[in-house]
Design an enzyme around this catalytic site. Structure first.
Site, PDB file in Angstrom:
ATOM      1  N   HIS A 101      37.568  40.083  41.666  1.00  0.00           N
ATOM      2  CA  HIS A 101      36.826  39.306  41.114  1.00  0.00           C
ATOM      3  C   HIS A 101      35.386  39.099  41.812  1.00  0.00           C
ATOM      4  O   HIS A 101      34.933  39.031  42.793  1.00  0.00           O
ATOM      5  CB  HIS A 101      36.715  37.481  41.782  1.00  0.00           C
ATOM      6  CG  HIS A 101      36.074  36.191  41.033  1.00  0.00           C
ATOM      7  ND1 HIS A 101      35.443  35.845  41.606  1.00  0.00           N
ATOM      8  CD2 HIS A 101      35.380  36.226  40.275  1.00  0.00           C
ATOM      9  CE1 HIS A 101      34.600  35.192  41.529  1.00  0.00           C
ATOM     10  NE2 HIS A 101      35.241  35.138  39.727  1.00  0.00           N
ATOM     11  N   SER A 102      34.576  38.971  40.419  1.00  0.00           N
ATOM     12  CA  SER A 102      33.105  39.459  40.837  1.00  0.00           C
ATOM     13  C   SER A 102      32.693  40.739  41.403  1.00  0.00           C
ATOM     14  O   SER A 102      32.752  41.366  40.964  1.00  0.00           O
ATOM     15  CB  SER A 102      32.649  38.090  41.196  1.00  0.00           C
ATOM     16  OG  SER A 102      31.205  37.995  41.290  1.00  0.00           O
ATOM     17  N   MET A 103      31.984  40.801  42.879  1.00  0.00           N
ATOM     18  CA  MET A 103      32.008  41.347  43.179  1.00  0.00           C
ATOM     19  C   MET A 103      32.932  41.771  44.033  1.00  0.00           C
ATOM     20  O   MET A 103      32.990  43.686  43.837  1.00  0.00           O
ATOM     21  CB  MET A 103      31.056  40.821  44.298  1.00  0.00           C
ATOM     22  CG  MET A 103      30.727  41.845  45.431  1.00  0.00           C
ATOM     23  SD  MET A 103      30.190  41.395  47.218  1.00  0.00           S
ATOM     24  CE  MET A 103      31.390  40.757  48.466  1.00  0.00           C
ATOM     25  N   HIS A 262      33.274  31.767  35.273  1.00  0.00           N
ATOM     26  CA  HIS A 262      32.952  32.652  35.992  1.00  0.00           C
ATOM     27  C   HIS A 262      34.268  32.347  37.183  1.00  0.00           C
ATOM     28  O   HIS A 262      34.871  33.884  37.397  1.00  0.00           O
ATOM     29  CB  HIS A 262      31.581  32.962  36.715  1.00  0.00           C
ATOM     30  CG  HIS A 262      31.410  34.515  37.320  1.00  0.00           C
ATOM     31  ND1 HIS A 262      31.995  35.184  36.811  1.00  0.00           N
ATOM     32  CD2 HIS A 262      31.299  34.415  38.740  1.00  0.00           C
ATOM     33  CE1 HIS A 262      32.098  36.205  38.368  1.00  0.00           C
ATOM     34  NE2 HIS A 262      31.632  35.868  39.208  1.00  0.00           N
TER      35      HIS A 262
END
Length: 285
Positions: A101-103, A262
């Site tokens: 997820h994300s980073m 997000h």
């Protein structure tokens, strides 16, 4: 929060990391990587919904219950690829899937591009490549980072007088989350200090990056990915700007746009179910 995981610690050659372990022992090996300033609880809704997989949801170094990097060491995003590889080595996993997820999604792409022979599949949530920077900005960025390093001090982290105050602050942070999501992250991410509670995260994680990949560098990693990829994009997430959408639409990935923010996989049960439906079909092929 239902305790459907096992808490484990892994002594890697260079650092000790903590993780949540989900799923049957003989399930398909998956390493789950959370986003910046989050922790393994990021997958506490989603992981129990994924079928036939053995998930090791890490606290990346500097986050959650994992150790901080030693004095003088940095948190360059590519260093996390080494951490993940060392986790796989300790588990004896020569081939594995990355759920990011994300980073964590960015780290997943970097590792899959650098060592495609090790990564079987990528399941990505609202993240692909890092923020990039071109050569002409590099001296300025390095200068900003060096000045910030001289001033970093763990004692300057915020102290909250109550758990609810910390949760409210996390709800408004980068990548705003629902109250229940913030509570899950806070339950794992807070520790007591004089005067109240503060985050376990290493203060150095908030420092500006000393160096960024150029866009050409970042896209080269995408081009080197050989495994199947399923990318979930949040309709109210961080990848909604037209230039980013246009870039993502050119990636040779399976893409799914789902309603939510997000942290759609953590904010509520509906979002987690929607992401799980996508990834269960992808992982079962």
């Amino acid at each position: 929060m239902s305790l459907v995981f096992e808490e484990i610690r892994l002594n890697l050659p260079h650092i000790e990391v903590a993780a949540h372990l989900y799923g049957p022992e003989q399930g398909r090996p998956v390493i789950a990587l959370h986003g910046w300033l989050d922790n393994a609880a990021s997958f506490s809704r989603l992981a129990p919904l994924l079928e036939g997989v053995r998930i090791v949801a890490l606290d990346l170094p500097g986050h959650g219950h994992s150790a901080h990097r030693p004095a003088g060491a940095a948190y360059n995003i590519w260093d996390y690829a080494h951490d993940v590889l060392q986790v796989a080595e300790q588990l004896g996993w020569q081939r594995f899937t990355l759920l990011g997820h994300s980073m964590g999604a960015i780290v997943s792409v970097l590792l899959a591009g650098a060592m495609p022979e090790r990564v079987e599949r990528l399941a990505l949530i609202d993240g692909v490549i890092p923020y990039t920077g071109e050569a002409d900005t590099a001296p300025q960025k390095l200068g900003e980072s060096l000045r910030a390093l001289l001033e970093v001090d763990e004692r300057r982290k915020p102290v909250y007088t109550s758990f609810d105050e910390a949760v409210s602050a996390r709800m408004k942070g980068v990548g705003a989350v629902s109250r229940e999501a913030a509570e899950r992250l806070a339950q794992r991410g807070l520790m007591p200090v004089p005067g109240g509670l503060t985050w376990r995260t290493d203060a150095r994680l908030m420092l500006p990056s000393p160096m960024r990949l150029t866009r050409a560098h970042a896209l080269a990693f995408v081009d080197r990915v050989e495994c199947p990829v399923s990318l979930v994009l949040a309709e109210q997430g961080l990848m909604t700007e037209p230039p980013i959408r246009g870039l993502v639409d050119r990636f040779p990935f399976e893409r799914h746009r789902l309603p939510g923010g997000h942290h759609l996989h953590l904010d509520d049960e509906q979002g987690a179910q929607a992401v799980a439906s996508v990834f269960n079909a992808f992982l079962d092929r």
